[in-house]
Motif scaffolding. Structure first.
Motif, PDB file in Angstrom:
ATOM      1  N   ASP A  11      46.971  46.228  51.360  1.00 62.24           N
ATOM      2  CA  ASP A  11      46.888  47.681  51.553  1.00 62.24           C
ATOM      3  C   ASP A  11      45.726  48.285  50.757  1.00 62.24           C
ATOM      4  N   ASN A  12      44.973  49.142  51.421  1.00 59.92           N
ATOM      5  CA  ASN A  12      43.879  49.884  50.781  1.00 59.92           C
ATOM      6  C   ASN A  12      42.817  48.981  50.164  1.00 59.92           C
ATOM      7  N   ALA A  13      42.612  47.835  50.819  1.00 60.49           N
ATOM      8  CA  ALA A  13      41.588  46.890  50.344  1.00 60.49           C
ATOM      9  C   ALA A  13      40.880  46.282  51.547  1.00 60.49           C
ATOM     10  N   TYR A  14      39.696  45.754  51.314  1.00 59.99           N
ATOM     11  CA  TYR A  14      38.962  45.092  52.398  1.00 59.99           C
ATOM     12  C   TYR A  14      38.154  43.946  51.817  1.00 59.99           C
ATOM     13  N   GLU A  15      37.773  43.038  52.718  1.00 58.89           N
ATOM     14  CA  GLU A  15      36.966  41.917  52.269  1.00 58.89           C
ATOM     15  C   GLU A  15      35.507  42.272  52.473  1.00 58.89           C
ATOM     16  N   HIS A  16      34.762  42.254  51.413  1.00 60.49           N
ATOM     17  CA  HIS A  16      33.358  42.638  51.432  1.00 60.49           C
ATOM     18  C   HIS A  16      32.520  41.440  51.847  1.00 60.49           C
ATOM     19  N   VAL A  17      31.313  41.712  52.356  1.00 57.88           N
ATOM     20  CA  VAL A  17      30.436  40.612  52.808  1.00 57.88           C
ATOM     21  C   VAL A  17      30.033  39.679  51.667  1.00 57.88           C
ATOM     22  N   ASP A  18      30.096  40.149  50.448  1.00 56.74           N
ATOM     23  CA  ASP A  18      29.700  39.292  49.323  1.00 56.74           C
ATOM     24  C   ASP A  18      30.818  38.343  48.871  1.00 56.74           C
ATOM     25  N   GLY A  19      31.928  38.360  49.597  1.00 61.37           N
ATOM     26  CA  GLY A  19      33.005  37.425  49.255  1.00 61.37           C
ATOM     27  C   GLY A  19      34.010  37.978  48.263  1.00 61.37           C
ATOM     28  N   SER A  20      33.924  39.267  48.004  1.00 57.61           N
ATOM     29  CA  SER A  20      34.925  39.868  47.109  1.00 57.61           C
ATOM     30  C   SER A  20      35.891  40.720  47.932  1.00 57.61           C
ATOM     31  N   VAL A  21      37.038  40.970  47.342  1.00 61.98           N
ATOM     32  CA  VAL A  21      37.978  41.915  47.947  1.00 61.98           C
ATOM     33  C   VAL A  21      37.868  43.199  47.151  1.00 61.98           C
ATOM     34  N   ARG A  22      37.659  44.296  47.870  1.00 63.84           N
ATOM     35  CA  ARG A  22      37.407  45.566  47.192  1.00 63.84           C
ATOM     36  C   ARG A  22      38.370  46.661  47.632  1.00 63.84           C
ATOM     37  N   ALA A  23      38.427  47.663  46.814  1.00 59.31           N
ATOM     38  CA  ALA A  23      39.331  48.794  47.088  1.00 59.31           C
ATOM     39  C   ALA A  23      38.718  49.743  48.120  1.00 59.31           C
ATOM     40  N   THR A  24      39.554  50.337  48.947  1.00 61.78           N
ATOM     41  CA  THR A  24      39.071  51.369  49.875  1.00 61.78           C
ATOM     42  C   THR A  24      39.491  52.765  49.417  1.00 61.78           C
ATOM     43  N   SER A  25      40.359  52.840  48.426  1.00 63.08           N
ATOM     44  CA  SER A  25      40.773  54.165  47.964  1.00 63.08           C
ATOM     45  C   SER A  25      41.014  54.153  46.467  1.00 63.08           C
ATOM     46  N   ILE A  26      41.157  55.340  45.938  1.00 67.06           N
ATOM     47  CA  ILE A  26      41.404  55.467  44.506  1.00 67.06           C
ATOM     48  C   ILE A  26      42.879  55.163  44.233  1.00 67.06           C
ATOM     49  N   GLY A  27      43.125  54.437  43.159  1.00 61.10           N
ATOM     50  CA  GLY A  27      44.513  54.095  42.838  1.00 61.10           C
ATOM     51  C   GLY A  27      44.574  52.999  41.794  1.00 61.10           C
ATOM     52  N   PHE A  28      45.716  52.335  41.718  1.00 66.47           N
ATOM     53  CA  PHE A  28      45.883  51.260  40.740  1.00 66.47           C
ATOM     54  C   PHE A  28      45.772  49.897  41.399  1.00 66.47           C
ATOM     55  N   LYS A  29      45.040  49.021  40.730  1.00 67.14           N
ATOM     56  CA  LYS A  29      44.856  47.641  41.190  1.00 67.14           C
ATOM     57  C   LYS A  29      46.206  46.939  41.152  1.00 67.14           C
ATOM     58  N   ASP A  30      46.526  46.246  42.247  1.00 65.84           N
ATOM     59  CA  ASP A  30      47.823  45.572  42.352  1.00 65.84           C
ATOM     60  C   ASP A  30      47.598  44.178  42.932  1.00 65.84           C
ATOM     61  N   LEU A  31      47.604  43.185  42.062  1.00 64.09           N
ATOM     62  CA  LEU A  31      47.369  41.810  42.515  1.00 64.09           C
ATOM     63  C   LEU A  31      48.705  41.099  42.667  1.00 64.09           C
ATOM     64  N   ASP A  32      48.967  40.665  43.895  1.00 63.05           N
ATOM     65  CA  ASP A  32      50.194  39.928  44.164  1.00 63.05           C
ATOM     66  C   ASP A  32      49.836  38.439  44.165  1.00 63.05           C
ATOM     67  N   GLU A  33      50.042  37.809  43.008  1.00 65.10           N
ATOM     68  CA  GLU A  33      49.630  36.408  42.839  1.00 65.10           C
ATOM     69  C   GLU A  33      50.418  35.497  43.784  1.00 65.10           C
ATOM     70  N   GLY A  34      51.700  35.812  43.972  1.00 60.58           N
ATOM     71  CA  GLY A  34      52.559  34.980  44.822  1.00 60.58           C
ATOM     72  C   GLY A  34      52.060  34.914  46.253  1.00 60.58           C
ATOM     73  N   ASN A  35      51.698  36.064  46.796  1.00 65.89           N
ATOM     74  CA  ASN A  35      51.243  36.119  48.188  1.00 65.89           C
ATOM     75  C   ASN A  35      49.725  36.104  48.309  1.00 65.89           C
ATOM     76  N   HIS A  36      49.053  35.970  47.172  1.00 65.32           N
ATOM     77  CA  HIS A  36      47.580  35.956  47.155  1.00 65.32           C
ATOM     78  C   HIS A  36      47.014  37.175  47.871  1.00 65.32           C
TER      79      HIS A  36
END
Ligand SMILES: [Zn+2]
Length: 188
Positions: free
Chosen positions: A23-48
């Motif tokens: 949610d509220n993230a996208y995969e950038h061409v440089d190989g990173s996953v980036r935010a699309t909106s302002i908010g808190f970073k939420d990494l779900d390690e279990g579901n990657h």
């Protein structure tokens, strides 16, 4: 306690090797996953999955003590009817559900008011405080010095009124006028 990391659109959350964009993230061409909106970073390690919990700021409704900017729409004998344009309290915006409100004559000034037309005219921009919120409507007050007209217009030619030595005068035709002015009266 883990401190939540605040991110903005474009902030990297992780790499596309580690995470898929949630949610509220996208995969950038440089190989990173980036935010699309302002908010808190939420990494779900279990579901990657890398997500952003959006900041939802709840805007509270008007209440007693809120400050509103409004425009005078009708001057009656006992009250001024206004349309509220914006509202805040302690610098936080407040929600205007119904834009109509009134300034009862007894809330208009500390002084005795003979005619409300001497204090306000249709089209004036007024800053006022919410005195009371009832099921029947909102009563405003302009008694205090910081409240009253912040922008007035000439009754003859609609030109803007400017303050010269505590006296309002039309910039265009020079007509002198009276208002219950706010100490915040706009000078230009
Ligand atoms: Zn004028």
């Amino acid at each position: 306690m883990k401190v939540k990391e605040l991110v903005v659109p474009g902030s990297p959350l992780g790499t596309a090797e580690e995470f898929v964009a949630g949610d509220n993230a996208y995969e950038h061409v440089d190989g990173s996953v980036r935010a699309t909106s302002i908010g808190f970073k939420d990494l779900d390690e279990g579901n990657h999955e890398a997500r952003v919990q959006r900041l939802t700021r709840e805007v509270k409704p008007l209440e007693r003590g809120s400050v509103v900017k409004c425009v005078a729409s009708l001057i009656k004998e006992k009250m001024v009817m206004v349309e509220m344009l914006e509202a805040s309290k302690d610098g936080e915006p407040r929600q205007i559900l119904n834009s109509f409100a009134t300034i009862p004559v007894f809330n208009a000034s500390m002084r005795f008011v003979e005619r409300l037309n001497d204090l306000f005219r249709v089209g004036d921009i007024i800053e006022a405080k919410v005195a009371e919120v009832t099921p029947y409507g909102i009563d405003l007050s302009t008694k205090e010095p910081e409240f009253g007209v912040i922008r007035g217009y000439c009754v003859k030619c609609r030109g803007p009124l400017q303050l010269f030595d505590q006296q309002l005068k039309c910039v265009a035709c020079g007509n002198p006028e009276t208002r219950k002015i706010s100490t915040h009266y706009l000078l230009t």
